[in-house]
Design a protein around this motif. Structure first.
Motif, PDB file in Angstrom:
ATOM      1  N   MET A   1      44.160   0.565 -34.518  1.00  0.00           N
ATOM      2  CA  MET A   1      44.749  -0.527 -35.285  1.00  0.00           C
ATOM      3  C   MET A   1      44.546  -0.254 -36.770  1.00  0.00           C
ATOM      4  O   MET A   1      43.458   0.127 -37.202  1.00  0.00           O
ATOM      5  N   ASP A   2      45.599  -0.464 -37.563  1.00  0.00           N
ATOM      6  CA  ASP A   2      45.518  -0.263 -39.004  1.00  0.00           C
ATOM      7  C   ASP A   2      44.477  -1.210 -39.606  1.00  0.00           C
ATOM      8  O   ASP A   2      44.468  -2.418 -39.311  1.00  0.00           O
ATOM      9  N   ILE A   3      43.610  -0.672 -40.473  1.00  0.00           N
ATOM     10  CA  ILE A   3      42.504  -1.469 -41.012  1.00  0.00           C
ATOM     11  C   ILE A   3      43.011  -2.627 -41.857  1.00  0.00           C
ATOM     12  O   ILE A   3      42.493  -3.751 -41.775  1.00  0.00           O
ATOM     13  N   GLN A   4      44.037  -2.395 -42.684  1.00  0.00           N
ATOM     14  CA  GLN A   4      44.566  -3.469 -43.513  1.00  0.00           C
ATOM     15  C   GLN A   4      45.107  -4.607 -42.645  1.00  0.00           C
ATOM     16  O   GLN A   4      44.898  -5.787 -42.943  1.00  0.00           O
ATOM     17  N   TYR A   5      45.808  -4.240 -41.586  1.00  0.00           N
ATOM     18  CA  TYR A   5      46.310  -5.271 -40.665  1.00  0.00           C
ATOM     19  C   TYR A   5      45.150  -6.011 -40.014  1.00  0.00           C
ATOM     20  O   TYR A   5      45.148  -7.242 -39.919  1.00  0.00           O
ATOM     21  N   LEU A   6      44.158  -5.275 -39.548  1.00  0.00           N
ATOM     22  CA  LEU A   6      43.015  -5.886 -38.867  1.00  0.00           C
ATOM     23  C   LEU A   6      42.340  -6.918 -39.757  1.00  0.00           C
ATOM     24  O   LEU A   6      42.029  -8.037 -39.320  1.00  0.00           O
ATOM     25  N   ALA A 145      36.015  -6.394 -33.801  1.00  0.00           N
ATOM     26  CA  ALA A 145      35.971  -5.439 -32.685  1.00  0.00           C
ATOM     27  C   ALA A 145      36.755  -5.969 -31.488  1.00  0.00           C
ATOM     28  O   ALA A 145      37.476  -5.212 -30.821  1.00  0.00           O
ATOM     29  N   LEU A 146      36.637  -7.256 -31.223  1.00  0.00           N
ATOM     30  CA  LEU A 146      37.411  -7.848 -30.123  1.00  0.00           C
ATOM     31  C   LEU A 146      38.905  -7.677 -30.353  1.00  0.00           C
ATOM     32  O   LEU A 146      39.654  -7.319 -29.426  1.00  0.00           O
ATOM     33  N   HIS A 147      39.367  -7.937 -31.575  1.00  0.00           N
ATOM     34  CA  HIS A 147      40.793  -7.854 -31.886  1.00  0.00           C
ATOM     35  C   HIS A 147      41.328  -6.449 -31.617  1.00  0.00           C
ATOM     36  O   HIS A 147      42.427  -6.278 -31.098  1.00  0.00           O
ATOM     37  N   THR A 148      40.562  -5.418 -31.962  1.00  0.00           N
ATOM     38  CA  THR A 148      41.043  -4.049 -31.767  1.00  0.00           C
ATOM     39  C   THR A 148      41.192  -3.697 -30.288  1.00  0.00           C
ATOM     40  O   THR A 148      41.876  -2.728 -29.954  1.00  0.00           O
ATOM     41  N   ARG A 149      40.566  -4.481 -29.420  1.00  0.00           N
ATOM     42  CA  ARG A 149      40.599  -4.191 -27.981  1.00  0.00           C
ATOM     43  C   ARG A 149      41.442  -5.203 -27.199  1.00  0.00           C
ATOM     44  O   ARG A 149      41.366  -5.242 -25.972  1.00  0.00           O
ATOM     45  N   GLY A 150      42.201  -6.007 -27.922  1.00  0.00           N
ATOM     46  CA  GLY A 150      43.098  -6.929 -27.249  1.00  0.00           C
ATOM     47  C   GLY A 150      42.476  -8.246 -26.829  1.00  0.00           C
ATOM     48  O   GLY A 150      43.046  -8.965 -25.998  1.00  0.00           O
ATOM     49  N   TYR A 151      41.326  -8.581 -27.402  1.00  0.00           N
ATOM     50  CA  TYR A 151      40.667  -9.846 -27.120  1.00  0.00           C
ATOM     51  C   TYR A 151      40.768 -10.764 -28.333  1.00  0.00           C
ATOM     52  O   TYR A 151      41.067 -10.329 -29.448  1.00  0.00           O
ATOM     53  N   GLY A 152      40.467 -12.036 -28.116  1.00  0.00           N
ATOM     54  CA  GLY A 152      40.449 -12.983 -29.208  1.00  0.00           C
ATOM     55  C   GLY A 152      39.329 -13.978 -29.051  1.00  0.00           C
ATOM     56  O   GLY A 152      38.752 -14.143 -27.965  1.00  0.00           O
ATOM     57  N   PHE A 193      49.144 -11.290 -34.184  1.00  0.00           N
ATOM     58  CA  PHE A 193      48.876 -12.227 -35.268  1.00  0.00           C
ATOM     59  C   PHE A 193      49.540 -11.744 -36.548  1.00  0.00           C
ATOM     60  O   PHE A 193      49.785 -10.548 -36.728  1.00  0.00           O
ATOM     61  N   SER A 194      49.794 -12.677 -37.439  1.00  0.00           N
ATOM     62  CA  SER A 194      50.296 -12.365 -38.772  1.00  0.00           C
ATOM     63  C   SER A 194      49.289 -12.864 -39.800  1.00  0.00           C
ATOM     64  O   SER A 194      48.500 -13.776 -39.510  1.00  0.00           O
ATOM     65  N   PRO A 195      49.320 -12.303 -41.008  1.00  0.00           N
ATOM     66  CA  PRO A 195      48.443 -12.832 -42.053  1.00  0.00           C
ATOM     67  C   PRO A 195      48.722 -14.320 -42.271  1.00  0.00           C
ATOM     68  O   PRO A 195      49.868 -14.765 -42.220  1.00  0.00           O
ATOM     69  N   ALA A 196      47.677 -15.086 -42.513  1.00  0.00           N
ATOM     70  CA  ALA A 196      47.821 -16.522 -42.740  1.00  0.00           C
ATOM     71  C   ALA A 196      48.242 -16.793 -44.185  1.00  0.00           C
ATOM     72  O   ALA A 196      48.039 -15.965 -45.080  1.00  0.00           O
ATOM     73  N   VAL A 197      48.833 -17.950 -44.392  1.00  0.00           N
ATOM     74  CA  VAL A 197      49.136 -18.397 -45.752  1.00  0.00           C
ATOM     75  C   VAL A 197      47.827 -18.823 -46.407  1.00  0.00           C
ATOM     76  O   VAL A 197      47.105 -19.666 -45.882  1.00  0.00           O
ATOM     77  N   ARG A 198      47.530 -18.220 -47.522  1.00  0.00           N
ATOM     78  CA  ARG A 198      46.311 -18.538 -48.255  1.00  0.00           C
ATOM     79  C   ARG A 198      46.652 -18.849 -49.708  1.00  0.00           C
ATOM     80  O   ARG A 198      47.660 -18.354 -50.239  1.00  0.00           O
ATOM     81  N   ARG A 199      45.815 -19.649 -50.348  1.00  0.00           N
ATOM     82  CA  ARG A 199      46.009 -19.917 -51.770  1.00  0.00           C
ATOM     83  C   ARG A 199      45.851 -18.632 -52.558  1.00  0.00           C
ATOM     84  O   ARG A 199      45.011 -17.777 -52.226  1.00  0.00           O
ATOM     85  N   PRO A 200      46.633 -18.444 -53.617  1.00  0.00           N
ATOM     86  CA  PRO A 200      46.552 -17.197 -54.390  1.00  0.00           C
ATOM     87  C   PRO A 200      45.208 -17.044 -55.089  1.00  0.00           C
ATOM     88  O   PRO A 200      44.529 -18.035 -55.402  1.00  0.00           O
ATOM     89  N   VAL A 201      44.843 -15.794 -55.340  1.00  0.00           N
ATOM     90  CA  VAL A 201      43.554 -15.480 -55.957  1.00  0.00           C
ATOM     91  C   VAL A 201      43.358 -16.235 -57.261  1.00  0.00           C
ATOM     92  O   VAL A 201      42.270 -16.752 -57.556  1.00  0.00           O
ATOM     93  N   GLU A 202      44.422 -16.313 -58.080  1.00  0.00           N
ATOM     94  CA  GLU A 202      44.268 -16.931 -59.396  1.00  0.00           C
ATOM     95  C   GLU A 202      43.924 -18.415 -59.307  1.00  0.00           C
ATOM     96  O   GLU A 202      43.435 -18.998 -60.276  1.00  0.00           O
ATOM     97  N   GLU A 203      44.153 -19.047 -58.152  1.00  0.00           N
ATOM     98  CA  GLU A 203      43.798 -20.454 -57.997  1.00  0.00           C
ATOM     99  C   GLU A 203      42.349 -20.662 -57.585  1.00  0.00           C
ATOM    100  O   GLU A 203      41.806 -21.757 -57.777  1.00  0.00           O
ATOM    101  N   VAL A 204      41.735 -19.655 -57.026  1.00  0.00           N
ATOM    102  CA  VAL A 204      40.414 -19.870 -56.424  1.00  0.00           C
ATOM    103  C   VAL A 204      39.321 -18.962 -56.972  1.00  0.00           C
ATOM    104  O   VAL A 204      38.165 -19.071 -56.566  1.00  0.00           O
TER     105      VAL A 204
END
Length: 215
Positions: A1-6, A145-152, A193-204
């Protein structure tokens, strides 16, 4: 699994868990081994991880979890009362799905940790940060580690409203703190899964002071 995706797309898994799919205990053991590579306070490693597979024990823990949830929300389920299709209703539906199905999740994992530093007056923030800072890095490693093996899984803490009952049920010594409860199962076939919507860095993020400029 791609690390950035993980790192960007490891999400809390509730409805995405396949309650009927068997789990491979050796794979779970390897995920726990990876979890234990995480940093912890002074490298004390004063943790104990309980993996609850027995159906009767899971049923009892699920009952306590449900009691705790109803305590928090006023005694009744709420998802059916919320406007359909809103982010709030989806989250509540997912949360209450887990309340109703906790006993059916194949494994319940409870990481425990023994505080190892003597207490002094006024050290509450230090004590709490040191304690939970020594267990949650390992929890996150385990989740990755669970995610890379198909668990959640997802981090839950409601059972701590019934911490003493869970302690007695599982024989946890009083010197250990229960960090959280992790319901573990395989992800449904084809689920991603997809990346979640998060507040931008400049706000937090601020530099040098609370009201300072962002990076």
């Amino acid at each position: 699994m791609d690390i950035q995706y993980l790192l960007n797309a490891t999400r809390s898994a509730r409805k995405s868990l396949d309650l009927d799919a068997p789990v491979d205990i050796e794979e779970i053991r390897e995920c726990l081994r990876i979890g234990l590579q995480a940093a912890n306070g002074s490298n004390q490693q004063s943790w104990r991880w309980l993996v609850v597979a027995d159906p009767a024990l899971r049923e009892k823990i699920a009952e306590l979890y449900r009691e705790a949830y109803l305590l928090r929300v006023g005694g009744q389920m709420l998802s059916h009362l919320m406007p359909a299709g809103t982010p709030e209703s989806r989250l509540m539906s997912s949360t209450e799905w887990l309340v109703e199905n906790m006993a059916k999740v194949p494994l319940l994992v409870i990481p425990c940790y023994a505080p190892y530093l003597p207490r002094i007056d006024g050290d509450e923030s230090f004590h709490q940060a040191t304690l939970y800072g020594s267990i949650f890095p390992a929890v996150w490693n385990f989740q990755l580690a669970l995610h890379t093996r198909g668990y959640g899984t997802c981090v839950t803490t409601l059972h701590l409203h019934r911490e003493d009952e869970v302690r007695q049920l599982l024989g946890i010594p009083p010197t250990y703190v229960q960090g959280c409860l992790l319901p573990v199962g395989r992800l449904r076939a084809g689920h991603t899964f997809s990346p979640a919507v998060r507040r931008p860095v400049e706000e937090v993020v601020a530099c040098d002071s609370w009201d300072g400029p962002s990076l």
